[in-house]
Design an enzyme around this catalytic site. Sequence first.
Site, PDB file in Angstrom:
ATOM      1  N   GLU A  34      31.066  35.681  32.238  1.00 48.06           N
ATOM      2  CA  GLU A  34      30.340  34.445  32.457  1.00 48.06           C
ATOM      3  C   GLU A  34      28.879  34.728  32.109  1.00 48.06           C
ATOM      4  OE1 GLU A  34      30.541  32.848  36.431  1.00 48.06           O
ATOM      5  OE2 GLU A  34      29.243  31.167  35.871  1.00 48.06           O
ATOM      6  N   ARG A 260      38.229  46.705  40.756  1.00 43.58           N
ATOM      7  CA  ARG A 260      36.852  46.682  40.251  1.00 43.58           C
ATOM      8  C   ARG A 260      36.236  48.053  40.410  1.00 43.58           C
ATOM      9  NH1 ARG A 260      34.858  41.514  40.640  1.00 43.58           N
ATOM     10  NH2 ARG A 260      32.706  42.165  40.382  1.00 43.58           N
ATOM     11  N   LYS A 270      26.386  40.151  40.237  1.00 40.81           N
ATOM     12  CA  LYS A 270      25.305  39.594  39.429  1.00 40.81           C
ATOM     13  C   LYS A 270      24.349  38.773  40.292  1.00 40.81           C
ATOM     14  CE  LYS A 270      28.260  38.329  36.220  1.00 40.81           C
ATOM     15  NZ  LYS A 270      28.817  37.556  35.101  1.00 40.81           N
TER      16      LYS A 270
HETATM   17  P1  ATP Z   1      29.965  39.617  39.280  1.00 41.12           P
HETATM   18  O1  ATP Z   1      30.525  39.706  40.646  1.00 41.12           O
HETATM   19  O2  ATP Z   1      29.140  40.788  38.909  1.00 41.12           O
HETATM   20  O3  ATP Z   1      29.288  38.328  39.008  1.00 41.12           O
HETATM   21  P2  ATP Z   1      32.157  38.637  37.756  1.00 41.12           P
HETATM   22  O4  ATP Z   1      33.544  39.107  37.862  1.00 41.12           O
HETATM   23  O5  ATP Z   1      31.858  37.288  38.280  1.00 41.12           O
HETATM   24  O6  ATP Z   1      31.215  39.748  38.341  1.00 41.12           O
HETATM   25  P3  ATP Z   1      32.271  38.050  34.997  1.00 41.12           P
HETATM   26  O7  ATP Z   1      31.170  37.828  34.046  1.00 41.12           O
HETATM   27  O8  ATP Z   1      33.121  36.900  35.347  1.00 41.12           O
HETATM   28  O9  ATP Z   1      31.624  38.672  36.297  1.00 41.12           O
HETATM   29  O10 ATP Z   1      33.166  39.275  34.533  1.00 41.12           O
HETATM   30  C1  ATP Z   1      33.698  39.422  33.246  1.00 41.12           C
HETATM   31  C2  ATP Z   1      34.822  40.389  33.293  1.00 41.12           C
HETATM   32  O11 ATP Z   1      34.375  41.651  33.777  1.00 41.12           O
HETATM   33  C3  ATP Z   1      35.914  39.929  34.226  1.00 41.12           C
HETATM   34  O12 ATP Z   1      37.165  40.119  33.594  1.00 41.12           O
HETATM   35  C4  ATP Z   1      35.749  40.781  35.434  1.00 41.12           C
HETATM   36  O13 ATP Z   1      36.968  40.998  36.081  1.00 41.12           O
HETATM   37  C5  ATP Z   1      35.169  42.073  34.855  1.00 41.12           C
HETATM   38  N1  ATP Z   1      34.354  42.751  35.858  1.00 41.12           N
HETATM   39  C6  ATP Z   1      33.277  42.261  36.496  1.00 41.12           C
HETATM   40  N2  ATP Z   1      32.812  43.137  37.403  1.00 41.12           N
HETATM   41  C7  ATP Z   1      33.611  44.221  37.337  1.00 41.12           C
HETATM   42  C8  ATP Z   1      33.667  45.480  38.026  1.00 41.12           C
HETATM   43  N3  ATP Z   1      32.780  45.797  38.979  1.00 41.12           N
HETATM   44  N4  ATP Z   1      34.637  46.355  37.693  1.00 41.12           N
HETATM   45  C9  ATP Z   1      35.522  46.054  36.723  1.00 41.12           C
HETATM   46  N5  ATP Z   1      35.548  44.893  36.046  1.00 41.12           N
HETATM   47  C10 ATP Z   1      34.598  43.977  36.334  1.00 41.12           C
HETATM   48 MG    MG Z   2      33.158  35.610  37.314  1.00 39.72          MG
END
Ligand code: ATP
Ligand code: MG
Length: 553
Positions: A34, A260, A270
């Site tokens: 995102e 994760r 984020k």
């Molecule tokens: P955040 O909590 O940091 O906002 P998010 O999952 O909302 O993380 P996205 O931009 O939606 O962030 O993530 C893009 C991809 O990266 C998704 O497939 C997500 O599962 C993966 N991802 C995000 N954070 C992690 C993590 N800490 N470990 C492994 N994969 C991750």
């Molecule tokens: Mg997300």
Amino acid sequence: MAADAPRSNFIRQIIDKDLASGKHSSVHTRFPPEPNGFLHIGHAKSIVLNFGIAEDYQGQCNLRFDDTNPLKEKVDYVNSIQEDVKWLGYEWEGKPRYSSNYFDQLHAYAVELIEKGLAYVDFSSQDEMREMRGTLKEPGTNSPYRDTSVEENLKHFADMTAGKYEEGKAALRAKIDMSSPFMVLRDPVIYRVRFAHHHQTGDKWCVYPMYDFTHCISDALEGITHSLCTLEFQDNRRLYDWVLDNISIDCHPQQIEFSRLNLQYTVMSKRKLNLLVEEGKVSGWDDPRMPTIAGMRRRGYTPSSVREFCHRIGVTKMDNQVEMSMLEACIRDELNHGAPRAMAVIDPVRLVIENYPEGEVEQLQAPNHPNDESMGSREVPFAREIFIEREDFRESANKKYKRLVLDKEVRLRNAYVIKAERVEKDADGNITTIYCTYDADTLGKDPADGRKVKGVIHWVAAEHAKPAEFRLYDRLFQVPNPAAEEDFFSTLNPDSLVIKQGYVEPSMAAAEAEKPFQFERIGYFCADSKDSSAEHLVFNQTVGLRDTWNDEA
Ligand code: ATP
Ligand code: MG
């Protein structure tokens, strides 16, 4: 292309099976960030997994911006994400995609669900909807709008789309099961009203699809075979499958969840990283203390070291907190072999070699790597006045201290053996100058009379060295899991950045940004990509020479 040795994991095993059974003839993955922040090391885990699989199976991996929430997203983030994925060494298939590319199709699928009696417009308030959802222990209750006719629902959704309802006044919900043990199946909202300008679609839409509805359809439209996501989406898989089972679409990707990455002494969400930036706790998303790809890059981490870290942590379904020292070991191992050596003094004290001719300068040869001749050598000027590290001199010390001591000898790295004769101090008793003599017959060889000189210290020639700022970094937080604290700001480490003013050998004036060197006996450093210039050299500490974190334990 990033080529590393693939390491097996449960996801690769599923793929192997799918290829062997003929379920799929090729593999197509995607990385779906995102665009609401910079990528962090957690994303790197997902990138290395998705792009790595595509590479190893000669498949494809899409980059898709999951941009269904226009309020929090920005084009700046879209750009930084592309840059970071490329920097990590990966290429996506075709152009970057956007979920918003599919807004027309998504809308049509929503209409299809309404036509099938599987979605309805709900005019309940958000509080009422929450009330009706029930809890994990109690089933939910049906909304009074649940049995509205298909015709009416079509009209209401058309009105929603035409902007006739205010935000929060109407929402489209999937009609699934208000008593499902999976909360996500209790008639989830799939479309909502948002009068927001979208960075890709402008003002075309005032209704936006929700993540769960968007993601599965985007995957299917792109022909994704394996949709890899993190464990918190485990329950959402029911909704992922429900949507695809109930619309006319042929492709049905398999969602597979993995755990994760959590890293100790930092935060990974984020939202929290954004707070650090907004509140000025760090200099930006690319502050070298941030666990972002941009921050790590600026600090001197290399793409291969980040990929290596992702390989070492592996991919499982187990929750975990990885030690920071594991990340640091990856860059340290790489730089120990590959980083050229140079000399820098970060806490200088002046040293005068009294029997060295005044005004004379020698160009000494210094190897760029002690164990790798292929890395060549460079010239280092030597003269009567040099700087050494303040902590490398003592007026008296026991035998364990293998540096310079009054009346004793030490070797200057790549140069001569010197002997400390006397010191000069200021009014406060601080040493201002160390006076020495040197043995002219010790360049590149031991003293002729066979006497032993054990210690070696580094130095730079005072007149030739370039002044430089050194930024030494420590963990950003004082506790292993700051995210668990109520006020995570209160656990910030006040000493996460320590600035020193010292000198580097002249060759370092041309140091390329982000390319780490080993400053002998100090640590690995690289020139800062933003703040370093010929007039004002700035070096970021990438990592120390040894794992001091575990020493402390
Ligand atoms: P955040 O909590 O940091 O906002 P998010 O999952 O909302 O993380 P996205 O931009 O939606 O962030 O993530 C893009 C991809 O990266 C998704 O497939 C997500 O599962 C993966 N991802 C995000 N954070 C992690 C993590 N800490 N470990 C492994 N994969 C991750
Ligand atoms: Mg997300």
